[in-house]
Scaffold this active site. Structure first.
Site, PDB file in Angstrom:
ATOM      1  N   ASP A  50      48.210  38.894  44.208  1.00 39.08           N
ATOM      2  CA  ASP A  50      47.448  37.655  44.032  1.00 39.08           C
ATOM      3  C   ASP A  50      46.126  37.951  43.317  1.00 39.08           C
ATOM      4  O   ASP A  50      45.346  37.034  43.032  1.00 39.08           O
ATOM      5  CB  ASP A  50      47.254  36.903  45.361  1.00 39.08           C
ATOM      6  CG  ASP A  50      46.512  37.702  46.397  1.00 39.08           C
ATOM      7  OD1 ASP A  50      46.207  38.881  46.143  1.00 39.08           O
ATOM      8  OD2 ASP A  50      46.234  37.151  47.490  1.00 39.08           O
ATOM      9  N   SER A  51      45.919  39.230  42.945  1.00 42.62           N
ATOM     10  CA  SER A  51      44.830  39.574  42.027  1.00 42.62           C
ATOM     11  C   SER A  51      44.994  38.815  40.710  1.00 42.62           C
ATOM     12  O   SER A  51      44.049  38.726  39.918  1.00 42.62           O
ATOM     13  CB  SER A  51      44.798  41.085  41.766  1.00 42.62           C
ATOM     14  OG  SER A  51      46.084  41.555  41.413  1.00 42.62           O
ATOM     15  N   ASP A  89      52.969  39.091  46.464  1.00 44.17           N
ATOM     16  CA  ASP A  89      51.968  38.732  47.472  1.00 44.17           C
ATOM     17  C   ASP A  89      52.188  37.318  47.974  1.00 44.17           C
ATOM     18  O   ASP A  89      52.444  36.397  47.184  1.00 44.17           O
ATOM     19  CB  ASP A  89      50.566  38.781  46.840  1.00 44.17           C
ATOM     20  CG  ASP A  89      49.854  40.088  47.121  1.00 44.17           C
ATOM     21  OD1 ASP A  89      50.261  40.813  48.055  1.00 44.17           O
ATOM     22  OD2 ASP A  89      48.878  40.378  46.404  1.00 44.17           O
ATOM     23  N   LYS A 118      54.301  40.739  50.490  1.00 42.27           N
ATOM     24  CA  LYS A 118      53.171  41.455  51.107  1.00 42.27           C
ATOM     25  C   LYS A 118      52.216  40.425  51.681  1.00 42.27           C
ATOM     26  O   LYS A 118      51.956  39.395  51.053  1.00 42.27           O
ATOM     27  CB  LYS A 118      52.473  42.333  50.061  1.00 42.27           C
ATOM     28  CG  LYS A 118      51.185  42.990  50.581  1.00 42.27           C
ATOM     29  CD  LYS A 118      50.687  44.114  49.691  1.00 42.27           C
ATOM     30  CE  LYS A 118      49.877  43.677  48.498  1.00 42.27           C
ATOM     31  NZ  LYS A 118      48.665  42.917  48.815  1.00 42.27           N
ATOM     32  N   GLU A 120      48.433  40.020  54.249  1.00 38.36           N
ATOM     33  CA  GLU A 120      47.234  40.745  54.666  1.00 38.36           C
ATOM     34  C   GLU A 120      46.915  40.512  56.144  1.00 38.36           C
ATOM     35  O   GLU A 120      47.046  39.399  56.645  1.00 38.36           O
ATOM     36  CB  GLU A 120      46.033  40.294  53.809  1.00 38.36           C
ATOM     37  CG  GLU A 120      46.231  40.567  52.331  1.00 38.36           C
ATOM     38  CD  GLU A 120      45.035  40.133  51.475  1.00 38.36           C
ATOM     39  OE1 GLU A 120      43.985  39.740  52.023  1.00 38.36           O
ATOM     40  OE2 GLU A 120      45.177  40.209  50.232  1.00 38.36           O
ATOM     41  N   GLU A 188      43.540  49.503  51.622  1.00 39.58           N
ATOM     42  CA  GLU A 188      42.581  49.278  50.527  1.00 39.58           C
ATOM     43  C   GLU A 188      41.160  49.639  50.953  1.00 39.58           C
ATOM     44  O   GLU A 188      40.694  49.212  52.023  1.00 39.58           O
ATOM     45  CB  GLU A 188      42.656  47.806  50.080  1.00 39.58           C
ATOM     46  CG  GLU A 188      41.705  47.506  48.932  1.00 39.58           C
ATOM     47  CD  GLU A 188      42.025  46.229  48.163  1.00 39.58           C
ATOM     48  OE1 GLU A 188      43.050  45.569  48.450  1.00 39.58           O
ATOM     49  OE2 GLU A 188      41.228  45.907  47.257  1.00 39.58           O
TER      50      GLU A 188
HETATM   51  O1  KIV Z   1      46.541  41.507  44.725  1.00 38.95           O
HETATM   52  C1  KIV Z   1      46.688  42.715  44.428  1.00 38.95           C
HETATM   53  O2  KIV Z   1      46.764  43.100  43.262  1.00 38.95           O
HETATM   54  C2  KIV Z   1      46.754  43.664  45.539  1.00 38.95           C
HETATM   55  C3  KIV Z   1      46.568  45.116  45.195  1.00 38.95           C
HETATM   56  C4  KIV Z   1      45.180  45.339  44.818  1.00 38.95           C
HETATM   57  C5  KIV Z   1      47.035  46.012  46.279  1.00 38.95           C
HETATM   58  O3  KIV Z   1      46.920  43.288  46.661  1.00 38.95           O
END
Ligand code: KIV
Length: 286
Positions: A50-51, A89, A118, A120, A188
């Site tokens: 989600d970056s 994510d 994924k 958090e 992280e």
């Molecule tokens: O959103 C993302 O790119 C991430 C990575 C930085 C692990 O969660």
């Protein structure tokens, strides 16, 4: 490699790699061609992080990213990948409301092509959601340490697990996730020694980002390693190329060549036959 000889990476492959002491590689991707190049380079896993809220959509944080955004980019990335394990994510608030919403949202990402999701954190609520997903046949990666979706409660980009007590708390959180079925955990911005201790005391592999060399694998944001993102680059990133400079040079050259008539040239142009051209009244054309 022909498609018959490609053996896809699975959650089981991650575990085997940890057991054999082989490092796991993961990079983020948000589009078809980048995902294809990452896959062809032999990287083990592609993360639709989600970056993308920052790298692709230009927000300041990941919090604005929606399920629809994640589904679109997951489709694009999955279309480019044949071998690597595709992880997507779950965005902010897509797994915090109810079990029903969590499973439907995770299902959308899996139907878009991801092989795992994924999420958090490791609060009791989140751990229950993880349990529900993993017992429903959805592979889950955890994410601990600095968790970007909690930026407003953390208060900034702070290193996590900086004391013995906090390292033990992180390990306990990781163990809860492991017991509830995650097959891997992203760590992280955690000091190297803390990440080593956590990695050595977990069965499932850890994938570090800013967590030192003792994690079982490493992940970075593709825009950071290519030098594409215009914002700040964190200390833990190694920049392997300067794509921003290459793009800026190419774009400026194109702009100048169009303005001064150097582009397009005959080799970039379709032409009429002499007969058809003459009907238009052009006897010659330069
Ligand atoms: O959103 C993302 O790119 C991430 C990575 C930085 C692990 O969660």
């Amino acid at each position: 490699m022909t498609s018959e000889t490609i053996k896809p990476v699975t959650s089981g492959t991650f575990q085997k790699m940890k057991n054999n002491g082989e490092k796991i590689t993961m990079l983020t991707a948000y589009d078809f061609s980048t995902a294809k190049y990452i896959d062809e380079a032999g990287v083990d896993s592609v993360l639709i992080g989600d970056s993308l809220g920052m790298t692709i959509l230009g927000y300041d944080t990941t919090i604005n990213v929606t399920m629809d955004d994640m589904v679109t980019f997951t489709k694009a990335v999955s279309n480019g990948v044949k071998r690597a394990l595709v992880v997507a994510d779950m965005p902010f608030l897509s797994y915090q409301v109810s079990k029903e919403q969590t499973i439907l949202n995770a299902g959308r990402l899996i139907q878009a092509g991801a092989k795992a999701v994924k999420l958090e954190g490791a609060s009791d609520f989140i751990v229950n959601e993880v349990n529900h997903l993993t017992t429903s046949g959805i592979n889950v990666v955890g994410h601990l340490g600095f968790t970007p979706q909690y930026i407003n409660t953390i208060g900034g980009y702070y290193i996590q697990g900086k004391t013995y007590e906090n390292t033990i708390k992180l390990l306990q959180a990781a163990k809860k996730l492991e017991e509830n079925g995650v097959f891997s955990i992203v760590l992280e911005m955690v000091p190297e020694e803390s990440a080593k201790y956590i990695s050595e005391n977990l069965s499932v592999p850890t994938i570090g980002i800013g967590a030192g060399k003792y994690c079982d694998g490493q992940v970075l944001v593709i825009d950071d390693i290519l030098g594409k993102y215009p914002g700040n680059t964190p200390k833990f990133v190694k920049q392997y190329a300067n794509i921003r400079e290459i793009m800026t040079d190419a774009i400026s050259t194109y702009n100048n060549e169009v303005k001064n008539g150097q582009f397009p040239q005959p080799e970039h142009t379709f032409r009429l036959t002499d007969e058809e051209r003459e009907k238009l009244g052009y006897t010659t054309i330069k």
